[in-house]
Write an enzyme that holds these catalytic residues in place. Structure first.
Site, PDB file in Angstrom:
ATOM      1  N   TYR A   1     -23.235  -4.365  -1.186  1.00  0.00           N
ATOM      2  CA  TYR A   1     -23.293  -4.152  -2.635  1.00  0.00           C
ATOM      3  C   TYR A   1     -24.733  -3.987  -3.125  1.00  0.00           C
ATOM      4  CZ  TYR A   1     -18.475  -4.984  -4.156  1.00  0.00           C
ATOM      5  OH  TYR A   1     -17.129  -4.873  -4.414  1.00  0.00           O
TER       6      TYR A   1
ATOM      7  N   LYS B   1     -16.719  -8.549  10.909  1.00  0.00           N
ATOM      8  CA  LYS B   1     -16.369  -7.394  11.746  1.00  0.00           C
ATOM      9  C   LYS B   1     -17.423  -7.361  12.851  1.00  0.00           C
ATOM     10  CE  LYS B   1     -13.860  -3.714  12.609  1.00  0.00           C
ATOM     11  NZ  LYS B   1     -12.430  -3.739  12.979  1.00  0.00           N
TER      12      LYS B   1
ATOM     13  N   ASP C   1      -9.973  -6.794   9.667  1.00  0.00           N
ATOM     14  CA  ASP C   1      -8.715  -6.030   9.692  1.00  0.00           C
ATOM     15  C   ASP C   1      -7.543  -6.959   9.996  1.00  0.00           C
ATOM     16  OD1 ASP C   1      -9.828  -6.360  12.222  1.00  0.00           O
ATOM     17  OD2 ASP C   1      -9.296  -4.360  12.950  1.00  0.00           O
TER      18      ASP C   1
ATOM     19  N   ASP D   1     -14.324  -8.989  -1.688  1.00  0.00           N
ATOM     20  CA  ASP D   1     -13.777  -8.203  -2.799  1.00  0.00           C
ATOM     21  C   ASP D   1     -12.374  -7.724  -2.442  1.00  0.00           C
ATOM     22  OD1 ASP D   1     -13.733  -6.672  -5.216  1.00  0.00           O
ATOM     23  OD2 ASP D   1     -14.163  -4.886  -4.017  1.00  0.00           O
TER      24      ASP D   1
ATOM     25  N   ASP E   1      -8.304  -9.354  -3.654  1.00  0.00           N
ATOM     26  CA  ASP E   1      -7.230  -8.614  -4.336  1.00  0.00           C
ATOM     27  C   ASP E   1      -5.914  -8.772  -3.574  1.00  0.00           C
ATOM     28  OD1 ASP E   1      -9.071  -7.630  -6.218  1.00  0.00           O
ATOM     29  OD2 ASP E   1      -8.134  -5.657  -6.243  1.00  0.00           O
TER      30      ASP E   1
HETATM   31  C1  IPM Z   1     -14.563  -7.955  -8.586  1.00  0.00           C
HETATM   32  C2  IPM Z   1     -14.666  -6.534  -9.064  1.00  0.00           C
HETATM   33  C3  IPM Z   1     -16.142  -6.127  -9.054  1.00  0.00           C
HETATM   34  C4  IPM Z   1     -16.644  -6.209  -7.614  1.00  0.00           C
HETATM   35  C5  IPM Z   1     -16.430  -4.746  -9.671  1.00  0.00           C
HETATM   36  C6  IPM Z   1     -15.906  -4.629 -11.074  1.00  0.00           C
HETATM   37  C7  IPM Z   1     -17.896  -4.425  -9.619  1.00  0.00           C
HETATM   38  O1  IPM Z   1     -13.870  -5.712  -8.276  1.00  0.00           O
HETATM   39  O2  IPM Z   1     -15.186  -8.845  -9.206  1.00  0.00           O
HETATM   40  O3  IPM Z   1     -13.846  -8.194  -7.610  1.00  0.00           O
HETATM   41  O4  IPM Z   1     -16.461  -5.260  -6.847  1.00  0.00           O
HETATM   42  O5  IPM Z   1     -17.217  -7.233  -7.269  1.00  0.00           O
HETATM   43 MG    MG Z   2     -12.637  -6.730  -6.885  1.00  0.00          MG
END
Ligand code: IPM
Ligand code: MG
Length: 360
Positions: A141, A192, A224, A248, A252
């Protein structure tokens, strides 16, 4: 000294979910005499529209002078064509980086009432309670060099750099081990290392730091496989520690195990437990302004803020219990709705939590 909170609503559903979280915070602040003071500022696309930058100096100053930051979400299609340097997301990344909020805690907890809201089978997810510790200020990042350049043959080339210094790995490893010690003393480090040297170092340093935590059982997993295991048998995990980008993505995935990404709070902490608190979901531009977003991830982020930055465990517990009571009262926003429940709006859910707090 009042305890200061910088409130950054941001874009999309940000303002809607933040106003519900503030309703809850204001109520507790008065009821328990917490002495908290909130100040608002612009970030992301909203800040770009007003000032031409996603992170105006006055917003950054407000965050630096505050004890904690409460953030909604940033971004949206309106700003997608902008140069990367002024994209809304850069505002968020700028606060994380400028405040050195390197330790990102993303708990995935399944409220039993929502077991049917998950797309996974109830026996796979029921009782799920795990914590992803995501490194937040390094890795791909932030690594340099980065950009899009044109090669001599005229072809364009995009490039980013995944880079970690030993000290960066060491400090996030310490955070993760300490959290594991307070939970079930099991830590899984995700990397990884079979392909990326950067995460080979990650694996070595995490292992070495582990010598200081002999009571914690460490395991390693390739990312993975971790993605697969998270949907196959998520309850094998307790604390996961991983790099910025892997965290990240995996958070999710973990979110969906709990029924909806609208349920997951997060804390991004510096070395002194100063923090920024935000739901892990994005600005959801497709549903913005409709009053249907789920405010619970943001309300639960307030609970994390009270617990981690302000040491107000009782207030944090009250919020968590109120969320539980609201779910027990069968109110659901659209993302967690199932047959037989009462569908409510964003503010309807905020009110349900508030009502539960009033009688607690
Ligand atoms: C998160 C989001 C952020 C990230 C974006 C909005 C920059 O997806 O906080 O998970 O990638 O960290
Ligand atoms: Mg995110």
């Amino acid at each position: 000294m009042p305890k200061k909170i910088a409130v950054l609503s941001g874009d999309g559903i940000g303002p809607e979910i933040i106003s519900e979280a503030i309703k809850v915070l204001n109520y507790l602040n008065t009821d328990m005499d917490l002495g908290l003071v909130c100040d608002q500022a612009l970030i992301g696309g909203a800040a770009y529209d007003a000032f031409g930058t996603p992170l105006p100096q006055q917003t950054l100053n407000l965050c630096k002078n505050a004890d904690a930051v409460l953030l909604g979400a940033v971004g949206g299609p309106k700003w997608e064509g902008l140069a990367h340097a002024v994209r809304p997301e850069r505002g968020l990344l700028g606060v994380r980086s400028e405040l050195a909020l390197f330790s990102n805690l993303r708990p995935a907890f399944l409220y039993p009432q929502l077991v049917d809201a998950s797309t996974l089978k109830p026996d796979v997810v029921s009782g799920l309670d795990l914590m992803i510790v995501r490194e937040l200020t390094g890795g791909i990042y932030f690594g340099e060099p980065r950009g899009i350049r044109t090669l001599e043959n005229g072809e364009k080339q995009g490039f980013n750099t995944k880079i970690y210094n030993e000290s960066e790995i060491r400090r996030i490893a310490h955070s993760a081990y300490r959290i594991a010690q307070k939970r079930s003393k099991k830590l899984c480090s995700v990397d990884k290392a079979n392909v990326l040297e950067c995460t080979e170092l990650w694996r070595n340093v995490v292992t070495e730091v582990g010598k200081e935590y002999p009571d914690v059982q460490l395991s390693h997993m390739y990312v993975d496989n971790a993605a697969m295991q998270l949907v196959r048998a998520p309850k094998q995990f307790d604390v996961i520690v991983t790099t910025n980008m892997f965290g990240d993505i995996l958070s999710d995935t973990a979110a969906m195990l709990t029924g909806s990404i609208g349920m997951l709070p997060s804390a991004a902490l510096d070395a002194n437990a100063k923090g920024m608190y935000e739901p892990i979901h994005g600005s959801a531009p497709d549903i913005a302004g409709k009053g249907i977003a789920n405010p619970l991830a943001t309300i639960l982020s307030v609970a994390m803020m009270l617990r981690y930055t302000f040491n107000e465990a009782e207030a944090a517990d009250r919020i968590q219990k109120a969320v539980n009571d609201a779910l027990d009262a069968n109110v659901r926003t659209a993302d967690i709705y199932s047959e037989g429940m009462v569908k409510v709006s964003t503010s309807g859910m905020g009110d349900a939590v508030l009502n539960a707090l009033r009688v607690s």
